[in-house]
Design a protein around this motif. Structure first.
Motif, PDB file in Angstrom:
ATOM      1  N   THR A   5       1.028  -0.884   0.459  1.00 43.34           N
ATOM      2  CA  THR A   5      -0.310  -0.053   0.034  1.00 43.34           C
ATOM      3  C   THR A   5       0.992   1.350  -0.152  1.00 43.34           C
ATOM      4  N   ILE A  46       1.892   2.531  -3.088  1.00 46.02           N
ATOM      5  CA  ILE A  46       1.448   2.456  -4.203  1.00 46.02           C
ATOM      6  C   ILE A  46       1.192   3.876  -4.541  1.00 46.02           C
ATOM      7  N   LEU A  47       0.506   4.575  -3.040  1.00 43.92           N
ATOM      8  CA  LEU A  47       0.794   5.682  -2.275  1.00 43.92           C
ATOM      9  C   LEU A  47       1.577   7.267  -2.497  1.00 43.92           C
ATOM     10  N   GLN A  86       1.694   6.974  -7.390  1.00 42.37           N
ATOM     11  CA  GLN A  86       0.328   6.691  -7.801  1.00 42.37           C
ATOM     12  C   GLN A  86       0.982   7.791  -8.896  1.00 42.37           C
ATOM     13  N   ASP A  87       1.631   8.598  -8.940  1.00 36.49           N
ATOM     14  CA  ASP A  87       1.666   9.697 -10.315  1.00 36.49           C
ATOM     15  C   ASP A  87       2.426   8.837 -11.789  1.00 36.49           C
ATOM     16  N   GLN A 119      -2.833   6.046 -16.529  1.00 35.77           N
ATOM     17  CA  GLN A 119      -3.119   8.112 -15.919  1.00 35.77           C
ATOM     18  C   GLN A 119      -3.618   7.947 -16.574  1.00 35.77           C
ATOM     19  N   ASN A 177      -6.041   7.918 -13.045  1.00 36.93           N
ATOM     20  CA  ASN A 177      -5.477   9.306 -12.512  1.00 36.93           C
ATOM     21  C   ASN A 177      -5.942  10.090 -13.328  1.00 36.93           C
ATOM     22  N   ALA A 230       1.969  12.054  -6.255  1.00 39.07           N
ATOM     23  CA  ALA A 230       2.077  11.635  -4.956  1.00 39.07           C
ATOM     24  C   ALA A 230       2.026  11.969  -3.638  1.00 39.07           C
ATOM     25  N   MET A 262      -6.575  11.201  -3.554  1.00 40.06           N
ATOM     26  CA  MET A 262      -5.986   9.441  -3.969  1.00 40.06           C
ATOM     27  C   MET A 262      -6.312   9.747  -5.908  1.00 40.06           C
ATOM     28  N   SER A 263      -5.706   9.017  -6.136  1.00 39.55           N
ATOM     29  CA  SER A 263      -6.081   9.262  -7.940  1.00 39.55           C
ATOM     30  C   SER A 263      -7.302   7.273  -7.643  1.00 39.55           C
ATOM     31  N   SER A 321      -5.252   4.212  -6.110  1.00 38.69           N
ATOM     32  CA  SER A 321      -5.303   4.055  -5.246  1.00 38.69           C
ATOM     33  C   SER A 321      -6.095   4.114  -4.461  1.00 38.69           C
ATOM     34  N   ALA A 379      -5.149   0.217  -4.125  1.00 37.63           N
ATOM     35  CA  ALA A 379      -4.128   0.206  -2.272  1.00 37.63           C
ATOM     36  C   ALA A 379      -4.958   0.090  -1.133  1.00 37.63           C
TER      37      ALA A 379
END
Length: 605
Positions: free
Chosen positions: A82, A85-86, A89-90, A95, A99, A105, A133-134, A137, A141
């Motif tokens: 987790t 991923i966080l 995430q970008d 994407q 995202n 991130a 959060m995306s 995520s 995540a």
């Protein structure tokens, strides 16, 4: 306190009672490695394939130490997953699809805090979900942890019950089997059905970019002017320079909300897709949806008491535990409702109080009663989702959520965690009862001796120590985001509280109480997204889960080796009214906040 509220409370109690037995029966089938369910034809082949791929022998059981090691290893690996991923995430693939808002991130401290929080079923959120959060995520995540964390709670509860039910052995089950069956047979299928229900009530489920809409009637507001470096501008007297700003658009957040909502409530996770959680119409759009969610997140915890009764061969004992929990929940609902409906006496004196009571921080579509019922239920169960802002409650109304959390999350409690928590209190109860009558304490034929009492004491002391220690440290520190001095533009240390006096202290106390209790609800006044709070709360959260989980497994490991003695004339009947009253007396701690009396004297914060 009107007739509509009383009718809804009656319906809530009736439905809660009605779902307890069927859920308990199904839990017994799921948590028995050889149990049969209606889903076997579909899921059994997938279960067998999972064991084969993972190299797990489902017939090989573990003692409590191996079981604990499995939990810790699994938890460490999923937390790192987790966290990664966080932080990335970008930079992850797809994407444009996953995202579309180009979320950056998470910072290292926020990623640590969030990973620890979702790992432990706490779901404390120091961020705004729709702004941080995306989609990836949110869906991977966080949602994966929303499945795994309640499953781990169910595993520990099952081990504790097996420790009571089995005799003269060391085997307490296989963690990997219990985890797999909890997810495959319970959490996944129920979440799928619930997601359909939430879609029906208007909750979105899509991958669209956020919509921007134009107002039909734009409005103008005043904001403080900023310079080229985005610093606030002040005049020669140090007063803010205000400028007019026209607001004519609004951004409407969307995304895969229904799927996350389904498991966040079922697993008593509570972390919202939106910043305002269940107060947002996309997460809780109708009165039916609100009522359904309250039953939905307490259902498994209620059913665990019936599961206990079946497993130990004493249905009356399971119902006695249910009654004790219910008798602790009902007064908190009534107290919170009463003080919120009564409103603020200062407003009464000024003649400006609303007819419905204290409506500050509440959704009009829910009103006082549904806000109070939700607040009491979510903090009793360990869910932590909110449909109103607890920081805006009256002092005694706000005391109820923090009181429920500080009981130890055992008033039904979280998924699994509520049952193993109340079993610790039961061990203390029978120990005290045994001392009072001068014989060796026993629980369902198992002698409760010094080792069990020491582990139970360690469990209780860890909880209190984490809350008091970190709250004191936080009150003396400036862990909040620094503020900017309006004249010098220098960063000024800040403790993060939104209010002064005891109300500000309550914000800090509430934060560390929910962290230690793995509840996750917020008082909604503390600005905690800063390295100090993120780190301290993350550590408190991990202690509140694992430092308290290990003693429970140790107690189970001790009890499972013991013989079962037949009940005698001096045995403490654990299905009697005396037991119920004794258990409540051990659990309930009486306290009140000085803020209530300051409000009555005419002082607010």
């Amino acid at each position: 306190m009107n007739a509509s509220g009383w009718l809804q409370l009656f319906l809530y109690c009736v439905v809660l009672f009605a779902v307890t037995k069927p859920i308990g029966l199904y839990l017994h089938a799921v948590l028995d490695p050889n149990g049969k369910t209606i889903l076997d034809p579909v899921i059994k082949p997938i279960e067998r394939l999972t064991y084969w791929v993972a190299g797990v022998d489902p017939k090989q059981e573990q003692d409590w130490r191996r079981y604990a090691r499995s939990i810790l290893i699994f938890s460490l690996l999923t937390m790192l997953f987790t966290y990664a991923i966080l932080r990335l995430q970008d930079k992850l693939p797809l994407q444009a699809l996953l995202n579309p808002q180009k979320m950056v991130a998470c910072t290292p401290d926020l990623a640590f805090n969030t990973a620890a929080s979702f790992l432990t079923n706490t779901n404390w959120q120091a961020y705004s979900g729709e702004q941080t959060m995306s989609y990836f995520s949110q869906m991977v995540a966080l949602v994966i942890q929303n499945f795994f964390s309640p499953a781990v709670g169910l595993c520990v509860a099952a081990v504790f019950v097996r420790g009571v039910a089995r005799r003269e052995t060391t085997s307490l089950g296989n963690f990997w089997v219990d985890l797999t069956r909890s997810v495959y047979y319970l959490l996944l299928p129920v979440s799928l059905v619930a997601a359909m229900i939430f879609l029906w009530t208007g909750t979105p489920q899509n991958f669209k970019p956020y919509d921007t809409v134009k107002f039909l009637d734009p409005f103008t507001t005043q904001v403080q002017k900023t310079d080229a470096n985005n610093n606030p501008v002040v005049d020669a007297k140090g007063q803010p320079v205000m400028v007019n700003q026209t607001v004519d658009t609004q951004t409407i957040a969307e995304g895969p909300i229904a799927s996350q909502l389904a498991i966040k409530m079922l697993g008593t996770n509570g972390g919202g897709y939106m910043n305002v959680n269940a107060a947002h119409p996309f997460e809780n759009g109708t009165p039916f949806c609100n009522f359904f969610q309250m039953i939905y997140f307490i259902g498994i915890a209620a059913g665990m008491t019936y599961y206990l009764g079946i497993s130990v061969g004493n249905h009356k004992h399971g119902w006695a535990v249910w009654i004790a929990m219910f008798l602790m929940l009902l007064p908190t609902i009534l107290v919170c409702w009463h003080f919120e409906a009564a409103g603020n006496p200062i407003h009464h004196a000024l003649g400006v109080d609303p007819a419905d009571g204290n409506m500050e921080g509440k959704e009009v579509r829910f009103g006082v009663f549904n806000s109070a019922l939700f607040a009491a239920s979510t903090t009793a169960t360990g869910c932590g989702a909110v449909n109103s802002m607890h920081d805006s409650f009256t002092p005694i109304g706000g005391l109820v959520p923090i009181f429920n959390i500080q009981l130890g999350e055992v008033v039904f409690g979280g998924v699994g965690a509520g049952l193993y928590g109340i079993l610790v209190y039961i061990a203390v109860t029978v120990f005290i009862a045994g001392l009072m009558i001068g014989r060796t304490p026993e629980y369902l034929g198992k002698k409760v001796q010094s080792y069990e009492v020491k582990m139970a004491s360690f469990y209780l002391l860890i909880f209190a120590g984490v809350i008091l220690g970190f709250s004191a440290w936080g009150a003396l520190s400036n862990w909040g985001p620094p503020t900017t001095d309006p004249v010098s533009h220098a960063l000024v240390p800040n403790n993060g509280t939104n209010n002064n006096g005891p109300h500000g202290l309550t914000e800090i106390l509430y934060a560390f109480s929910e962290a230690a209790g793995n509840n996750g609800s917020a008082f909604a006044g503390l600005s905690a997204n800063a390295p100090g709070y993120n780190t301290a709360l993350g550590i408190a959260i991990l202690f509140g889960r694992f430092a308290m989980l290990i003693p429970c497994l140790a107690i189970a490991g001790s009890l499972v080796r013991k013989k079962i003695s037949p009940p005698g004339p001096g045995s403490f009947p654990v299905h009697s009214p005396t037991f119920v009253v004794s258990l409540i007396g051990v659990v309930v701690l009486v306290g009140a906040l000085v803020e209530h009396f300051l409000m009555l004297s005419g002082k607010l914060f």
